[in-house]
Design an enzyme around this catalytic site. Sequence first.
Site, PDB file in Angstrom:
ATOM      1  N   GLU A  76     129.884 -26.826  -8.112  1.00 33.92           N
ATOM      2  CA  GLU A  76     128.810 -26.373  -7.223  1.00 33.92           C
ATOM      3  C   GLU A  76     127.920 -25.328  -7.884  1.00 33.92           C
ATOM      4  O   GLU A  76     126.701 -25.366  -7.754  1.00 33.92           O
ATOM      5  CB  GLU A  76     129.439 -25.790  -5.942  1.00 33.92           C
ATOM      6  CG  GLU A  76     128.449 -25.124  -4.996  1.00 33.92           C
ATOM      7  CD  GLU A  76     127.557 -26.121  -4.287  1.00 33.92           C
ATOM      8  OE1 GLU A  76     126.568 -25.686  -3.678  1.00 33.92           O
ATOM      9  OE2 GLU A  76     127.843 -27.334  -4.348  1.00 33.92           O
ATOM     10  N   ASP A  77     128.522 -24.380  -8.617  1.00 34.31           N
ATOM     11  CA  ASP A  77     127.776 -23.195  -9.047  1.00 34.31           C
ATOM     12  C   ASP A  77     127.625 -23.034 -10.559  1.00 34.31           C
ATOM     13  O   ASP A  77     127.063 -22.033 -11.006  1.00 34.31           O
ATOM     14  CB  ASP A  77     128.460 -21.923  -8.498  1.00 34.31           C
ATOM     15  CG  ASP A  77     128.418 -21.880  -6.972  1.00 34.31           C
ATOM     16  OD1 ASP A  77     127.487 -22.462  -6.401  1.00 34.31           O
ATOM     17  OD2 ASP A  77     129.321 -21.280  -6.382  1.00 34.31           O
TER      18      ASP A  77
END
Length: 707
Positions: A76-77
């Site tokens: 996700e990051d």
Amino acid sequence: MIDVETLIDHVRTYNPKSNSEKIRMAYAYGLKMHEGQTRHSGEPYFTHPIEVAVILAGQHLDDATLITALLHDTVEDTNSTYQEVTEMFGQEIADLVDGVTKLTNIELSSKETQQAENFRKLFLAMSKDLRVLLVKLADRLHNMRTIKHMRPEKQIKKAQETMDIFAPLAGRMGMQWMREELEDLSFQILNPEARSSIIRRFITLRSQTGDLIPQITKDIREALSAAHITAKISGREKKPFSVWRKMEEKKQSFSRLSDIYGFRIITDSEEDSYRALGVVHRRWKAVPGRFKDYISQPKSNGYRSIHTTVSGRDGKMVEIQIRTQDMHEMAEVGVAAHWAYRDGRQASNQFSVDPVEWLASLNERIEGSDDHEEFFEHVKLEMFADQVFCFTPKGDVISLPRGATPIDFAYAIHTRIGAACVGAKVDGHRVPLWTRLRNGQSVDIQTAVGQRPQSSWMEIAKTGRARTAIRRALREEHREGFVKLGAELARVALEHVGKRASDKALSTAAKKLGLPKKEDLLAALGSAEMTGADLVKALYPELLHDQSGEVNQPAGRIVGLDPEQFAQPAECCQPLPGERIVGIATRGKGVLVHTIHCEALIDYEDQPERWIDLRWTDGKGAPNNIATVEITMANDAGVLGRICTLIGEQNANISDLSFVDKKPDFYRVDIDIQVRDVEHLMNVVTAVEADSDIAQVRQTKRQPVLA
């Protein structure tokens, strides 16, 4: 930030066969991927995945769950990908990480209808592997523990989301300790004054009566010892939120509230648990209606325990839970016990439930809802519900939420039984259908041929299953009449603005309002779920109000440019206010503004230095933004003139028109329209699309013009 060896040493205490090398590899990979990232507190970001893993290790969970915790934010990051995680850690962990990522991307704090739809997605995501939810719950717990570093408005949003969704989910999973902590952390944000008040009252009570917990614990221990029962005994004050909820539910002050203390008796065997119950009831007076035997009738998530409330020392009411050690360990981790280790072996607890079967039973209890709000209502009801167990005349056990009535009992047996219900006998006595059922009662439902659900049952039924079936039956019974009435209301509403309620117009409005077909729209109008104004607003919003007062600031201005830069819209995508945009710096042309999804941006992927982050100002400006729509219309007299009139009625101006294709029966026309923003354009498209002689309306995309 704890080091990897400390984490591994802890895991080895309950799982000596743990794959330590794989945990080391996940730790190193996560640390590398999150390098340079920080949390709101200023700490390195990777401290968060580590703490999530520590929380799950505290529940003695398996390696795959812990590794997922360490990696849960990488895809996700960071620059990590699903493919890379698969290659390094295997398909199982990659799917778990992907599942957590999808849960993270579900925005739960929003409008009720959207929230309900997202709740469906959440259940779908967790149904594939409940470990996804375990990681997400631990993730939310650590975020709530460190929430003070976030902005106040963000704290409130996250706390409300936690209170509404994640805390009850933890409870439904059987992880009561996590539910209580999530509730208390949320309570501290949402109502700090109330929480402080409860804590102050506990302090005052201790100063007046002394610490009652060790005194009552000593009384219980002496009573059990006299009966030669070996047991572990512990006591505690109830959590502030639990006390506050009881005060709100019972409308009582703190001084009048009973059972603010809870005690737990852990015995060596099931037989000793029942013997301990006898000792407790002989020693203290039992409170009527406060006894529940979840050992003989376990909850669906595997929870087993005896609950009773007694009047203890100095008349203080205390709640006592009695269970065996195995039952206690199951109660601590709930459904997660399926992946937990004990004495170096996995899933050895005899009371742990199959998570697949558990989820299937949960879905079965909330199935059948026709719309999102009903689904959301049912899920919240089922998650918060305490249970009562009643018997059919044949001795079958029916589990229902607290407060359920004979109507709920009937529908729990079968929808057909519920629909035909005309009365009920409880323990042989005829009772009203609104009677609240209690544990252990025998319920006999009387039915009659031709009976139909009554509208008054909606006030009586408590379960989602019963309310859904009743609502559906009532809708079907009255639907034909509602459709006829709705057709007349639609005709009057549209004639009021000079329009006709054609099938095409009604079908277009239904589509705009998210309804399957025009009959559903008419039924909603006829049943007063929707008004004529809603119909007109869906088709012709510009006809409902005077636009002269709508321009409140010069919308269409772009934020993000340097003072010396100027912007112009790219012809390939014609960006409009309200759309997400990005700028591309050009030579001699200033900045070309594209929509974020414009295909022309592919040509600039290797030139990041030319990209400029832009956004539109808020507000509604004058209709001076060009959008091109392609309209396919019938080749009949007056159609084109009528379409031009429709566009004008929406307060939009035609700046250019050209015929793309002329056939004997249909024309295709490109029309350049001046609109305020993307919402204004959609209103124009809907109004035109509602005309019976229009086959298709779509916004066209021109060929890219490269700089």
